[in-house]
Design a protein around this motif. Structure first.
Motif, PDB file in Angstrom:
ATOM      1  N   ASN A  41       0.835  -1.188   0.000  1.00 59.62           N
ATOM      2  CA  ASN A  41       0.000   0.000   0.000  1.00 59.62           C
ATOM      3  C   ASN A  41       0.882   1.256   0.000  1.00 59.62           C
ATOM      4  OD1 ASN A  41      -2.258   1.650   0.160  1.00 59.62           O
ATOM      5  ND2 ASN A  41      -2.559   1.342   2.360  1.00 59.62           N
ATOM      6  N   LEU A  49      -6.591  -9.340   1.217  1.00 59.95           N
ATOM      7  CA  LEU A  49      -8.026  -9.347   1.451  1.00 59.95           C
ATOM      8  C   LEU A  49      -8.361 -10.015   2.784  1.00 59.95           C
ATOM      9  CD1 LEU A  49      -9.347 -10.229  -2.126  1.00 59.95           C
ATOM     10  CD2 LEU A  49      -8.986  -7.971  -1.098  1.00 59.95           C
ATOM     11  N   TYR A  52      -9.204  -8.121   6.074  1.00 58.67           N
ATOM     12  CA  TYR A  52     -10.512  -7.506   6.311  1.00 58.67           C
ATOM     13  C   TYR A  52     -11.464  -8.541   6.915  1.00 58.67           C
ATOM     14  CZ  TYR A  52      -8.836  -3.589   3.529  1.00 58.67           C
ATOM     15  OH  TYR A  52      -8.113  -2.523   3.052  1.00 58.67           O
ATOM     16  N   PHE A  58     -15.681  -7.036  -1.513  1.00 61.83           N
ATOM     17  CA  PHE A  58     -14.699  -6.027  -1.901  1.00 61.83           C
ATOM     18  C   PHE A  58     -15.052  -5.427  -3.255  1.00 61.83           C
ATOM     19  CE2 PHE A  58     -12.728  -9.461   0.478  1.00 61.83           C
ATOM     20  CZ  PHE A  58     -12.165  -8.782   1.556  1.00 61.83           C
ATOM     21  N   ILE A  60     -12.926  -4.162  -5.920  1.00 61.94           N
ATOM     22  CA  ILE A  60     -11.527  -4.119  -6.363  1.00 61.94           C
ATOM     23  C   ILE A  60     -11.472  -3.357  -7.691  1.00 61.94           C
ATOM     24  CG2 ILE A  60      -9.533  -5.494  -7.077  1.00 61.94           C
ATOM     25  CD1 ILE A  60     -10.671  -7.751  -5.265  1.00 61.94           C
ATOM     26  N   ILE A  92     -10.756  -1.514  -2.814  1.00 60.61           N
ATOM     27  CA  ILE A  92      -9.339  -1.890  -2.844  1.00 60.61           C
ATOM     28  C   ILE A  92      -8.831  -1.478  -4.228  1.00 60.61           C
ATOM     29  CG2 ILE A  92      -7.635  -3.731  -2.605  1.00 60.61           C
ATOM     30  CD1 ILE A  92      -9.322  -3.439  -0.092  1.00 60.61           C
TER      31      ILE A  92
END
Length: 202
Positions: A41, A49, A52, A58, A60, A92
């Motif tokens: 990041n 993933l 979380y 998600f 994405i 994400i």
């Protein structure tokens, strides 16, 4: 003999070309189960993933710094995260571009851009371009909605029906899909055409 040599030469060139081409033809389809990944990041931390624990799924999004389509969607991506993260569907974002092929898409550039736009979501660097081919992403932006139950792909395509102008949006594909999942209903449109810049490779 010369004709045979030409055929052999063409075949060798084809093999070399395909060996160094990242194909997305075998990427995930709606209904497929995805593999988890671990990418860096902009804060320097690795994100997967599986981190979380309370997520229901998600959103994405393969996006980047330099594509005008991606830039035109940045505020919409922020808005998606603001609306759905608290409901269990965080955004994400992943930059799939090779920075050597796309100046301005390097990791340091991503840090600057995330700060400038106050990204509320992780903005991950697909170093070595190992993740995006698995998804079959071909554009920026390109969205994949994943249901955490079974890690199944539920939607693939565009954010909405206006690639650049947010004022021209009349159908919000991603919002409609996530709303359906949250309501336990069937998604009406599971696939749309992603419009954007091609992912840059060397």
């Amino acid at each position: 003999m010369k004709t045979f040599q030409k055929i052999v030469l063409c075949f060798v060139v084809f093999l070399i070309a395909t060996a160094f081409t990242k194909s997305t033809e075998n990427g995930y389809k709606v209904g497929d189960t995805i593999e988890d990944f671990s990418l860096k990041n902009v804060d320097g931390k690795m994100v997967s993933l599986s981190d979380y624990k309370k997520a229901k799924g998600f959103i994405i999004i393969f996006t980047c710094n330099m594509c005008p389509y991606s830039v035109a969607n940045e505020d919409r991506i922020n808005a998606l995260d603001a609306k759905y993260k608290s409901k269990g569907f965080p955004v994400i974002a992943i930059n799939p571009n090779d920075p050597k092929a796309s100046k301005g898409d390097g990791f340091e550039d991503m840090i600057v851009r995330a700060k400038e736009k106050s990204f509320s979501f992780p903005y991950l660097f697909d170093e070595g371009q190992k993740v995006y081919p698995k998804f079959g992403a071909s554009k920026t932006p390109h969205v994949f909605i994943v249901n955490k139950k079974g890690m199944k792909v539920e939607y693939i395509g565009a954010i909405d029906n206006s690639s650049k102008n947010p004022d021209a949006v009349t159908e919000k594909y991603v919002e409609n899909a996530v709303d359906a999942l949250l309501a336990g209903k069937k998604i009406e449109k599971t696939e749309t055409r992603a419009i954007g810049c091609t992912i840059k490779v060397l």
